[in-house]
Design a protein around this motif. Structure first.
Motif, PDB file in Angstrom:
ATOM      1  N   GLN A 130      15.741  98.785  65.427  1.00 60.31           N
ATOM      2  CA  GLN A 130      15.779  99.442  66.764  1.00 60.31           C
ATOM      3  C   GLN A 130      17.236 100.964  66.767  1.00 60.31           C
ATOM      4  N   ARG A 131      17.978 100.144  66.635  1.00 68.29           N
ATOM      5  CA  ARG A 131      18.835 101.461  66.609  1.00 68.29           C
ATOM      6  C   ARG A 131      18.471 102.439  64.900  1.00 68.29           C
ATOM      7  N   ASP A 132      18.179 102.109  64.238  1.00 68.01           N
ATOM      8  CA  ASP A 132      18.039 103.309  63.167  1.00 68.01           C
ATOM      9  C   ASP A 132      16.817 104.777  64.058  1.00 68.01           C
ATOM     10  N   ILE A 133      15.919 103.634  64.397  1.00 73.28           N
ATOM     11  CA  ILE A 133      14.649 104.494  65.393  1.00 73.28           C
ATOM     12  C   ILE A 133      14.754 104.976  66.038  1.00 73.28           C
ATOM     13  N   GLU A 134      16.160 104.858  67.108  1.00 75.11           N
ATOM     14  CA  GLU A 134      16.912 105.567  68.048  1.00 75.11           C
ATOM     15  C   GLU A 134      17.571 106.656  67.784  1.00 75.11           C
TER      16      GLU A 134
END
Length: 497
Positions: A198-202
């Protein structure tokens, strides 16, 4: 009918609008469907008379239609339009036809003998836009931030690709690949722990949003070095109204007016700050709408350039352009400045300059210099045979090497011809009239009409405002000349003792 005098300006306006070809106005309405609440011709008269009286707010115009006897007379028994209808008419209907209506009025003045298409006086001014003073976006900063961002995107794609085994290096493809790996819903808020995915996508989404924003900024610049976020067509410029005296840049537009016989015959609104680069598009547009070319055009020093001189070569139009150094060349300081090319002796046979110390500046090579508009000028480069040991070198040049000159021979010849024209008896008369007529038009608009800032935003709507104001100015000028028995007069004569 009895209250309003027979020679009132509102009666002249009503008759003039009726004489105009209003097909451009009617073309903005559909033939089928509901009829407009107020007749478009009546609304046009109301808008023009409001500008003649210095009323610009749609709410103030609505109030005037209910209280002012002249506005009530223009409505001819119709119900007063509300401010919504007035605002929609100005921002939605008029932009499509305002320019055609303006030149229709100019042609009508020509038929009346008020305009003869002989002497055109052109001037420009900056008018503040309806935009926030601190909403600037600078091209250099945007380019620098964009470069850093692209490097960061590349680094993040590499890092994420290694972590998840993604081979593609395009950020969009990497993001799609990451989104396809999502198996659990994303979490937000305090006490929630985000997964690494999630952190990478955001993170990647945020970088791509910024990349798209900078790309949009680059499109919006359109050759400028800045724009305003509030009104993207406005450019930050130096204004004459500098109350803080700190040379603050404000969002605004460069307004160009062409005046003949005290009437405005050409209008242009540009986001370009320089008068030099706005002149040719202004003249082309005006000539296209009028279908005629003027006998002569008079301009101030802000328009002098080789490109503008060349524009009039081979045409029937004579240009009177004041030299940029015309006033300075009369001063003692200018004449004693040994560094200036004008104060060096030139040998046309050997094509070389001789400085005041007797040293020769000879041709080194020739080249092409390209302006921002794309105009190419042939330039000759000269260099002194040797400045070493010259006692006056510090007064002549700051460079460590020899004194160098860049000279456009064509521009020098054009400037000499222009100087002869503007110093002739006819040139002096036309320059005097330019300062009276074209600068006077801006003075009336800003001071008498209190028009110092645009109400609407965007180039199209801002142009509509100016066309309306110019039409109103012409109507007031026609009325004043009729009352003063000055109709048909083109030039002010020079007074002699």
């Amino acid at each position: 009918e009895r209250v309003i005098p027979a020679n009132d300006s509102v009666r002249l306006l009503d008759q003039t609008v009726e004489d105009m070809d209003l097909r451009p106005l009617w073309s903005t309405y559909k033939r089928l469907g509901r009829k407009p609440a107020t007749n478009p011709v009546t609304l046009l008269k109301v808008m023009l008379y409001a500008n003649m009286e210095g009323i610009y707010s749609s709410r103030d115009i609505e109030s005037a239609c209910k209280r002012d006897i002249n506005f009530i007379w223009l409505l001819n028994g119709a119900k007063a339009p509300n401010y919504h209808e007035i605002a929609r008419f100005r921002s939605q209907r008029l932009p499509a036809c305002a320019e055609l209506l303006f030149y229709t009025l100019v042609n009508l003045l020509g038929e009346k003998g008020e305009i003869c298409y002989e002497h055109l006086f052109v001037d420009g001014t900056k008018i503040e836009a309806n935009a926030n003073k601190y909403s600037f976006v600078w091209k250099k900063s945007t380019t620098r931030y964009e470069t850093r961002l692209l490097e960061k995107v590349e680094h993040v794609c590499q890092e994420v690709g290694q972590r998840y085994g993604i081979l593609s290096m395009r950020a969009e493809e990497v993001l799609l690949a990451l989104e396809s790996m999502v198996t659990v819903p994303f979490v937000y808020g305090r006490g929630k722990r985000k997964t690494q995915l999630q952190r990478d996508i955001e993170r990647l989404r945020n970088l791509l949003e910024r990349k798209a924003k900078y790309a949009e900024y680059q499109k919006t610049f359109r050759g400028r070095n800045n724009f305003s976020k509030t009104d993207t067509d406005a450019t930050f410029m130096h204004m004459k109204e500098d109350h803080m005296r700190n040379a603050q840049l404000k969002p605004g537009y460069n307004v160009q007016l062409g005046v003949e016989g005290e009437y405005i015959t050409g209008v242009s609104v540009s986001s370009e700050r320089s008068d030099q680069l706005t002149h040719i598009p202004f003249m082309d547009n005006m000539n296209e709408h009028l279908g005629k070319r003027y006998k002569d055009v008079t301009l101030d020093a802000g328009y002098e350039s080789e490109e503008n001189y060349t524009y009039y070569e081979g045409t029937d139009t004579i240009c009177y352009i004041k030299l940029q150094n015309y006033e300075r060349s009369k001063t003692k300081k200018f004449k004693n400045n040994m560094a200036l090319r004008e104060n060096m002796a030139y040998d046309s046979v050997l094509d070389e300059y001789t400085c005041q110390q007797g040293r020769k500046l000879r041709v080194q090579h020739e080249g092409i210099r390209k302006s921002r508009s794309g105009f190419e000028s042939r330039v000759t480069y000269y260099e002194c045979e040797g400045c070493g040991g010259c006692p006056k070198k510090k007064q002549c040049t700051r460079s460590k090497g020899n004194r160098k000159l860049q000279v456009s021979k064509k521009f020098i010849a054009q400037r000499a011809e222009s100087l002869a024209r503007i110093t002739s008896e006819q040139g002096i008369l036309l320059r005097m009239n330019r300062s009276i007529q074209s600068e006077g038009a801006f003075g009336v608009m800003k001071q008498n009409y209190a028009f110092r800032q645009f109400l609407l935003r965007g180039h199209r709507k801002v142009s509509t405002e100016l066309f309306l104001l110019s039409m109103a100015y012409n109507m007031n000028k026609l009325h004043a000349k009729i009352q003063q028995h000055r109709t048909g007069r083109q030039l002010f004569e020079k007074l002699t003792a």
